[in-house]
Design an enzyme around this catalytic site. Sequence first.
Site, PDB file in Angstrom:
ATOM      1  N   HIS A 364     -34.547  10.469  18.601  1.00 12.98           N
ATOM      2  CA  HIS A 364     -33.594  11.270  17.827  1.00 12.98           C
ATOM      3  C   HIS A 364     -33.678  12.733  18.235  1.00 12.98           C
ATOM      4  O   HIS A 364     -32.656  13.415  18.352  1.00 12.98           O
ATOM      5  CB  HIS A 364     -33.895  11.176  16.318  1.00 12.98           C
ATOM      6  CG  HIS A 364     -34.265   9.809  15.844  1.00 12.98           C
ATOM      7  ND1 HIS A 364     -35.157   9.587  14.817  1.00 12.98           N
ATOM      8  CD2 HIS A 364     -33.869   8.585  16.252  1.00 12.98           C
ATOM      9  CE1 HIS A 364     -35.299   8.292  14.618  1.00 12.98           C
ATOM     10  NE2 HIS A 364     -34.531   7.675  15.471  1.00 12.98           N
ATOM     11  N   ASN A 629     -26.964   4.396  30.369  1.00  8.58           N
ATOM     12  CA  ASN A 629     -28.412   4.489  30.149  1.00  8.58           C
ATOM     13  C   ASN A 629     -29.022   3.125  29.876  1.00  8.58           C
ATOM     14  O   ASN A 629     -30.012   2.721  30.497  1.00  8.58           O
ATOM     15  CB  ASN A 629     -28.720   5.440  28.990  1.00  8.58           C
ATOM     16  CG  ASN A 629     -28.302   6.862  29.282  1.00  8.58           C
ATOM     17  OD1 ASN A 629     -28.052   7.225  30.417  1.00  8.58           O
ATOM     18  ND2 ASN A 629     -28.212   7.672  28.243  1.00  8.58           N
ATOM     19  N   CYS A 677     -20.267   6.437  30.399  1.00  4.12           N
ATOM     20  CA  CYS A 677     -20.920   7.389  29.507  1.00  4.12           C
ATOM     21  C   CYS A 677     -22.427   7.312  29.710  1.00  4.12           C
ATOM     22  O   CYS A 677     -22.998   6.229  29.722  1.00  4.12           O
ATOM     23  CB  CYS A 677     -20.570   7.045  28.052  1.00  4.12           C
ATOM     24  SG  CYS A 677     -21.450   8.032  26.850  1.00  4.12           S
TER      25      CYS A 677
END
Length: 747
Positions: A364, A629, A677
């Site tokens: 995070h 990713n 992305c």
Amino acid sequence: MADGTETESRKLLGRLREEMASEAAGQERLDRITHLIADSIRAEVCSVYLFRDEDTLELCATEGLAPEAVHKTRMRMGEGLVGRVAQSGKVVNTPDAPSAKGFRYMPETGEERFSSFLGVPVQRLGEKLGVLVVQSREARRFSADEVYALEVVAMVLAEMAELGAFVGEGAALSPLHQQSVQLSGGPAQEGYAEGHVWLHEPRVVVTNPIADDPHRERERLNEAVEELRVGVDKMLEISQGGDKEQLQVLEAYRMFANSKGWMRRMEEDIALGLSAEAAVEKEQSQARARMGQVTDPYLRERLADLDDLSNRLLRILTGQGNTNGADLPPDPILIARNIGPGDLLEYGRSLKGIVLEEGSVGSHATIVARALAIPLVVHVGRITTEALNGDHILVDGDQGIVHLRPEDTVANAVRDKIAMQAKAQERYASIRETPTVTRDGERINLVMNAGLMADLPSLNNSGAEGVGLFRTELQFLIRNQMPKRSELVTQYQRVLDAAEGKRVIFRTLDIGSDKVLPYMKHVAEPNPALGWRAIRVGLDKRGVMRMQLQALLRAANGRPLSIMFPFVAQADEFYEARWEVNKTIEREKRLGHILPETLEVGAMLETPSLAFAPQKFFDEVDFVSVGGNDLKQFFFAADRENELVRRRYDTLNVSFLSFIAQIVERCNSSNTPLSFCGEDAGRPVEALCLAAMGIRTLSMRPASIGPVKSVLLRADLQSLRKIIADARHRGEQSVRPAVMEWLRNQG
């Protein structure tokens, strides 16, 4: 422990305190201390070895060995019995040192005359400082009381070293926290930063390791522990009915706070002459040493709980709060063991850089750091024990390197890089409004990733044509309870307002794996990255999914809306999620709410399986976004958090590019819009190759748009495709060498 030993230990500590108060120079003080210890322990030899660098110990003082060996005898970590103590962090106690495993004969010291050997580590809160050794001619094993007493003395030596009591000539006696240090970690957010250290949890400085009055110190300890217990009980009371895992942590806190063994050990240390603070820190140091050797995750967590509890107790005893009274510098570089997204957002854009001792590239904190465009390096060992508030520090987020208290030559080199970066940004600003059209006329759409309102000004500043990914989970992660639907509506409205008509793709809640909601029951999984996460959670928690869909539909308020579901592994998951969208639309219509002008529902392709979905899926999905990713780590079976393997696999690997080409072909056959992305979309060379493979929309962090656009404007994609095709035809594993050569020739 026998009363006599306690008395001798207190006497020794009293004499040590006198030495701390004396005007003696560092070497002279260290020489006196070895004499005091040898005399008190009734040993012929006492020696102090200190680290001169990370891997080398140096004999810095001795009573009983050859004096000429001081500052000349050195050994590597793990070498000899002394090196063994340093490496393991454990006591070595043997009656026959020459026959012991690892013994190293050092003729310059004359130590072959001594049979018995007792070595204890000198360390402070996990930071290895050296080794304290006593030896005797008599072949005997030192008693448990003697070992215990020497451990207490080693603790005091560590505190004295911390306070600069042994500063002298040479690397081993150089002052702590003043040397220039280079530390390496993992790059998590690119960029360079220069500033001054701001410790998120400053280390407590124990200035009084030795005490006169054991009775008063026990009273102080008991009073502080009672205050700690009351505080833990209050936290438990407030948290009742909340998250079960949080309650379990607090219960562990209460268990440790009421531990009789913990109290007994600290009281024994006080009886030997330590202050209450030093006794707590001694226990904390031993817990940290154990933590480094434990592989079981549960035990490591419990030892971490004890470590945190010790910090709380030390702050009560010393009166040193979370900031130690320091003021946030104007150019703060945040240093922490770890940090949550809420705490990081409180600092906001005031931070110039972030360095974490733990952390991960997918955490995070990393997401927030990227959103705020703050350079971040993770997995930087020793940084929280090495750095002090106000230290000059340089962060190289590109290479994952941290320069603490850098020398002028290093500082100037990094400043040059920062200046070059600033000049490049000026150049990118000049092409901000220029459409991204390659030299051979191919139009590429460059959009940005976002997750915070703070990101949205970058839409105009960066030249992004829209938001290709808005992460909605951050609003869930930074709270202690589930956000209300009305709060989400307001948030999403503000995002669409700030976008001023540019397209925003909202990714629905992507939690699980390393993103755990503090108020949702955590499910222990052997491999969370392949477990219950993202759309799998949404389909099992339909109420949460519906609430978010309602909030998105209401926030659109008649405007166009794009929704994307994450981590879709098979077509049926998408169909189920889209059915929930349709059902929610019907309900909103019945309630009289304004529906979006247009609605697009897409899927994120992050698992190889979705690339092989039936043609029906590609015909019916409104758009597909490759989540680079995750897709890359699953394609190569290489955890992107694992530094041992993640760098071995290249995005420009022929196999991966061939797979991307296959995805492009499937989307083209059904006229399905496709985007890419992820981190690779923001790397100019990788972005260039992805565009050459046929991807026409790239979504990246705002700071990457300028560099990527600059490269694409000068590129001939048709020529590059031939370079890639030739490399594939030659059977090369990666096209990178050929592409880099082509770029050099292009100038």
